[in-house]
Enzyme design. Structure first.
Site, short mmCIF file in Angstrom:
data_model
loop_
_atom_site.label_atom_id
_atom_site.label_comp_id
_atom_site.label_asym_id
_atom_site.label_seq_id
_atom_site.Cartn_x
_atom_site.Cartn_y
_atom_site.Cartn_z
N GLU A 268 1.02 -0.95 0.13
CA GLU A 268 0.00 -0.44 0.09
C GLU A 268 1.00 0.88 0.18
OE1 GLU A 268 -2.09 -1.07 3.27
OE2 GLU A 268 -1.38 -0.34 4.85
N PRO A 269 1.31 1.60 -1.17
CA PRO A 269 2.72 2.91 -1.30
C PRO A 269 1.99 3.45 -1.37
CG PRO A 269 2.46 1.75 -2.98
CD PRO A 269 1.46 0.63 -2.35
N TYR A 311 8.52 17.30 10.32
CA TYR A 311 9.32 16.23 10.94
C TYR A 311 11.44 17.10 9.85
CZ TYR A 311 5.00 13.41 8.85
OH TYR A 311 4.06 13.54 8.87
N CYS A 337 2.24 33.68 10.35
CA CYS A 337 3.02 34.51 11.44
C CYS A 337 3.77 33.32 12.58
CB CYS A 337 2.42 35.79 12.03
SG CYS A 337 1.89 36.95 10.42
N TYR A 365 2.08 14.52 0.75
CA TYR A 365 1.65 14.50 1.89
C TYR A 365 1.27 15.93 1.74
CZ TYR A 365 1.67 9.78 3.58
OH TYR A 365 1.44 7.92 3.55
N1 LLP Z 1 -0.58 2.06 4.71
C1 LLP Z 1 -0.44 2.31 6.16
C2 LLP Z 1 -1.72 1.70 7.11
C3 LLP Z 1 -0.20 3.75 6.15
O1 LLP Z 1 -0.41 4.05 7.68
C4 LLP Z 1 0.36 4.27 6.03
C5 LLP Z 1 0.86 5.98 6.11
C6 LLP Z 1 0.84 3.91 4.33
C7 LLP Z 1 0.71 2.65 4.32
C8 LLP Z 1 1.75 4.74 3.28
O2 LLP Z 1 2.58 4.94 3.41
P1 LLP Z 1 4.01 5.61 2.18
O3 LLP Z 1 4.02 4.76 1.48
O4 LLP Z 1 3.73 6.82 2.37
O5 LLP Z 1 5.34 5.97 3.52
N2 LLP Z 1 2.69 12.67 6.50
C9 LLP Z 1 3.99 11.37 6.29
C10 LLP Z 1 4.08 9.86 6.72
C11 LLP Z 1 3.05 9.34 7.45
C12 LLP Z 1 2.43 8.25 6.76
C13 LLP Z 1 1.19 7.74 7.43
N3 LLP Z 1 0.86 6.60 7.02
C14 LLP Z 1 5.17 12.09 5.51
O6 LLP Z 1 4.69 13.30 5.02
O7 LLP Z 1 6.11 12.06 5.63
#
Ligand code: LLP
Length: 419
Positions: A268-269, A311, A337, A365
């Site tokens: 699930e990317p 982050y 601000c 994101y």
């Molecule tokens: N599956 C689950 C259960 C998740 O919680 C997430 C991300 C993904 C898949 C997808 O992960 P990815 O392939 O995008 O790494 N907002 C943060 C990352 C937190 C994502 C939360 N869950 C960022 O900007 O890096």
């Protein structure tokens, strides 16, 4: 984005300044070809009887992006009922959608079940309630493998202190409930977090899931989550998807033999598919020298791209308007601000007032985490598709931001506010 003698070009060749000319700034621009290439590369990296790539909608929810990925053959990973509804509106079949929420109400889970999507349960009390309400139903179970996958502590979620998943040590309790409530466990799932640095750690976590999977007789799929890292810095490491694909496929195929059935390998990317496709284009409002630094202030802020502030994330920045200019050292800041920093001590081709800057890796994101803080409208989104720039979301207006507010007519009846 590549630098040519004529200036920067988007990956599929379009001139980003042309897009700014048409649509203004601040502006999110996504290059469809980059998404297609990432999806195809991921599919090719795995060699298993059945693969299902469920795009994590939370990364970027625009319905056109969902359709683009649906057209390529992806399913969806959704975390709210609204993402599920958006997926159905984009034309996905309910069974192509897996709903993986955390700490949502039981009503939301019930609703998702009624829509026919796959439900991924991540807490024992929820499993119990689900089984009592829907005896005989199929479920997926999210386990917490208690692995720290590295990366930023805020985005690592498979460790022992994380709220996510059912502890693998609670397997005996899970098995009793599943039997007692006659549930059919169709899938098992882990997700260890975003930005995995070391494939060995990822693969070690999958071993734990294989071990857990053996306890269930009716599996159709094993979902290994995501966390595949993309490069943010010019010389950053990336997840080597081919190596992970090869090693996980071999192990998965062995497991299927042992299990006696061909299962589907699910992933699930989010980031891997869309991060690199996005550029956030902003205009420089001011260049200001202080005693400490040179600040380039742009017409956006952490209301639109919060990752650097949340982050400490690095996002590469180039000056589209002066591509061959001499690099100077800048702090690129936003208009919010409070402290609002996109980049510190960054060499960028000399920035002048009015210059357009491109902030990289703005596909994942970025828009999806944007807000109206400081009462700023969220920007428009443009998709570059087959050589054409399509507006896929207009910028918000003051009316959009006022629309949900309800002014109380008689709130201050005696107060004379005329001046
Ligand atoms: N599956 C689950 C259960 C998740 O919680 C997430 C991300 C993904 C898949 C997808 O992960 P990815 O392939 O995008 O790494 N907002 C943060 C990352 C937190 C994502 C939360 N869950 C960022 O900007 O890096």
């Amino acid at each position: 984005m590549k630098l040519s003698p004529d200036g920067y070009r988007l990956p599929s060749g379009a001139d980003p300044l042309e897009v700014v000319h048409q649509h203004g700034t601040p502006l999110f621009v996504y290059d469809a070809q980059v998404i297609r290439d990432a999806y195809t590369r991921m599919v090719r990296a795995f060699d298993v009887p059945a693969l299902s790539i469920n795009y994590a909608v939370k990364a970027l929810q625009n319905i056109n992006i969902l359709k683009l990925l649906g057209d390529l053959g992806a399913g969806l990973d959704c975390v709210s009922i609204y993402e599920v509804e958006a997926g159905l509106q984009a034309g996905f079949e309910p069974r192509q959608i897996i709903f993986t929420p955390s700490a949502v109400s039981f009503e939301e889970i019930k609703f998702a079940h009624a829509l026919g999507v796959r439900v991924n349960i991540d807490a024992i009390p929820l499993l119990e309630r689900f089984g009592v309400e829907f005896p005989g139903a199929s479920v997926c179970l999210r386990f917490n493998p208690h692995v720290f996958a590295g990366g930023h502590r805020k985005i690592s979620v498979g460790h022992i202190n994380s709220k996510f998943g059912i502890s693998i040590h609670q397997l005996p309790h899970v098995l009793r409930l599943v039997k007692r409530l006659d549930l059919r466990v169709e899938g098992v799932h882990i997700h260890t977090g975003s930005d995995i640095l070391d494939p060995d750690v990822f693969l070690a976590a999958t071993e734990i899931l294989f071990n857990t999977a053996k306890a269930f007789d009716d599996l159709e799929y094993i979902d290994f989550g995501s966390g595949f890292k993309v490069a943010y810095r010019p010389d950053d490491i990336e997840t080597d998807i081919e190596t992970i694909g090869q090693r996980l496929s071999a192990r998965f195929n062995d497991f299927c033999k042992e299990y006696g059935k061909d299962l589907t390998l699910m992933l699930e990317p989010g980031k891997y598919l869309v991060s690199r496709a996005g550029y956030f284009l902003v205009r420089t409002n001011m260049v200001k020298q202080t005693t400490a630094a040179v600040f380039a202030g742009v017409n956006s802020g952490f209301n639109h791209l919060i990752r650097p502030m949340l982050y400490d994330a690095y996002h590469h920045i180039v000056n589209l308007s002066n591509p061959h200019g001499k690099p100077r050292i800048y702090n690129v800041v936003g208009y919010i601000c409070e402290t609002d920093t996109f980049a510190i001590d960054r060499p960028i081709a000399e920035i002048r007032e009015g210059d357009i800057l491109a902030i990289f890796n703005a596909g994942a994101y970025a828009f999806s985490m944007a807000s109206n803080y400081n009462m700023r409208p969220r920007p428009a989104e443009v998709l570059i598709l087959d050589g054409k720039a399509h507006l896929i979301r207009r910028a918000e207006t003051l009316d959009d931001m006022m629309r949900t507010q309800i002014p109380l007519p008689d709130l201050f009846p005696d107060k004379d506010i005329t001046v």
